[in-house]
Design a protein around this motif. Structure first.
Motif, PDB file in Angstrom:
ATOM      1  N   GLU A 300       0.830  -1.207   0.000  1.00  0.00           N
ATOM      2  CA  GLU A 300       0.000   0.000   0.000  1.00  0.00           C
ATOM      3  C   GLU A 300       0.865   1.257   0.000  1.00  0.00           C
ATOM      4  N   LYS A 301       1.906   1.262   0.796  1.00  0.00           N
ATOM      5  CA  LYS A 301       2.796   2.416   0.857  1.00  0.00           C
ATOM      6  C   LYS A 301       3.517   2.638  -0.474  1.00  0.00           C
ATOM      7  N   ILE A 363       8.605   0.406   8.178  1.00  0.00           N
ATOM      8  CA  ILE A 363       8.216   0.605   6.776  1.00  0.00           C
ATOM      9  C   ILE A 363       7.961   2.088   6.505  1.00  0.00           C
ATOM     10  N   ASP A 364       7.331   2.771   7.441  1.00  0.00           N
ATOM     11  CA  ASP A 364       7.103   4.216   7.305  1.00  0.00           C
ATOM     12  C   ASP A 364       8.432   4.966   7.181  1.00  0.00           C
ATOM     13  N   PHE A 367       9.914   4.387   3.613  1.00  0.00           N
ATOM     14  CA  PHE A 367       9.275   5.075   2.494  1.00  0.00           C
ATOM     15  C   PHE A 367       9.440   6.594   2.582  1.00  0.00           C
ATOM     16  N   ALA A 368       9.493   7.119   3.786  1.00  0.00           N
ATOM     17  CA  ALA A 368       9.773   8.550   3.929  1.00  0.00           C
ATOM     18  C   ALA A 368      11.174   8.868   3.403  1.00  0.00           C
ATOM     19  N   ALA A 369      12.125   8.019   3.739  1.00  0.00           N
ATOM     20  CA  ALA A 369      13.498   8.213   3.268  1.00  0.00           C
ATOM     21  C   ALA A 369      13.592   8.031   1.760  1.00  0.00           C
TER      22      ALA A 369
END
Length: 377
Positions: A300-301, A363-364, A367-369
């Motif tokens: 999803e991300k 995981i957050d 994906f931010a990185a």
């Protein structure tokens, strides 16, 4: 004496690990989304793992396979229960390459044949027969050319049938999700037809589960998604959480003979203690259920980043494919964002192989990185 220079190295020296993190000699902590090639299954320095290995080495670290080792029996029973392969038998060794080498040797013993069928982009190891069955000429020496190996396109059942009809193939060896090759996976129809054709032509099917097995896909084995019964299953990477241990699961239709396989270090007391601890933690912490949950969240991300062309793989054996080569991206992630990821023979693919203990917040972070690195490239 210097080290033989065969590895291109990042300028990072990890000295400590804790679950999904490693810390280097300068005190910098990194999020490990690669697990040392999918080896770290239950997290770095898991307390149950550390306790099991420490207690065992304080009593007996090693003796040869000439004596009784109840830990091997315990490991086999737990592995059979966890994997659903109770009726198979276990031979223990030390590494993935050694597991596949023994699998190919056993197939040749069983069938009296010598030729092997493997698939393009396959990676099965660096020992004699396994490197011959690996689709990379750069790591095949002239001495390996003695082996009879035919490489086919993954998914090509028509050519596979024609080759098997020649009657000289001892084994078809396949990764149900290719690792180094770039996370490619064929259809259910291909795998199930391959299984049927092997049985019809007296050829053994070897499931190379060295990277894709041991819960990494959310099933214990990647082949469990399909209606197939491999004759031999090879296991290694996640089996010991970093301790060198591997093995092959052998279908009961294959009869053992004294001396046909052997190893000095395989299945030693320390290796068994490590492997038993891994199975215990996989079950107690419901890590395969965690794999499925985190994988869904990851997918999803990934949809939010338009530069990702596709996501390949299953569970926590994943690849993010881009329209550009990812070498520089990996360097920025590791040096600027302190996140380990992996590459493959597909230069546009970023491999994600974290410990199975990973959580949504990790995981957050990733994906931010990733979004920041891509945006500011």
């Amino acid at each position: 004496m210097k080290l033989f220079d065969v590895y291109p190295l990042y300028d990072i020296t990890p000295v400590q690990g804790n679950d999904v993190y490693v810390t280097d000699d300068k005190g910098t902590t990194y999020l490990d989304l690669y697990g040392g090639h999918a080896v770290i299954s239950i997290g770095h320095s898991h307390p149950e793992y550390v306790k099991a290995v420490s207690e065992q080495v304080s009593m007996l670290g090693f003796y040869s396979n000439a004596i009784q080792n109840p830990l091997q029996v315990q490991l086999a029973q737990k592995l059979g229960a966890a994997s659903g392969c109770d009726d198979y038998e276990l031979f223990l060794c030390n590494s993935g390459a050694e597991a596949n080498e023994n699998a190919l040797k056993l197939a040749s013993f069983q069938t009296g044949k010598a030729r092997v069928i493997a698939f393009k982009n396959a990676f099965h190891g660096r020992t004699s027969a396994t490197v011959a069955a690996t689709d990379n000429r750069n790591i095949n020496a002239p001495i390996n050319a003695q082996h009879q190996v035919t490489f086919l396109e993954l998914g090509d059942t028509d050519t596979l049938e024609k080759e098997l009809q020649k009657g000289d193939v001892c084994a078809v060896i396949v990764e149900f999700i290719q690792g180094v090759g770039g996370l490619d996976e064929a259809t259910a129809g291909f795998y199930e037809t391959t299984d049927r054709l092997c049985k019809a032509h007296g050829t053994l099917l070897i499931a190379d589960e060295i990277q894709c097995g041991y819960g990494r896909t959310g099933d214990f084995f990647a082949f469990a998604k399909y209606d197939v019964t491999p004759d031999i299953i090879s296991i290694a990477k996640g089996m010991g959480n970093g301790f060198p241990v591997a093995g092959i699961l052998i279908h009961p239709s294959i009869t053992a003979k004294h001396g046909m396989l052997g190893t000095t270090f395989g299945g030693n007391h320390l290796a068994c203690a490590a492997a038993i601890a891994v199975l215990d933690v996989l079950g107690e912490e419901k890590l395969m259920e965690n794999v499925s949950e985190i994988s869904t969240y990851f997918l999803e991300k990934a949809k939010a980043i338009p530069q990702i062309r596709q996501v390949k793989g299953r569970g926590l054996m994943l690849g993010l494919e881009f329209d550009f080569e990812v070498g520089d991206l990996r360097k920025k992630l590791i040096y600027d964002k302190h996140i380990f990821t992996g590459g493959s023979s597909n230069k546009k693919l970023l491999r994600i192989l974290p410990p199975l203990t990973i959580k949504k917040e990790h995981i957050d972070t990733f994906f931010a990185a990733l979004e920041d690195v891509i945006t500011n490239a």
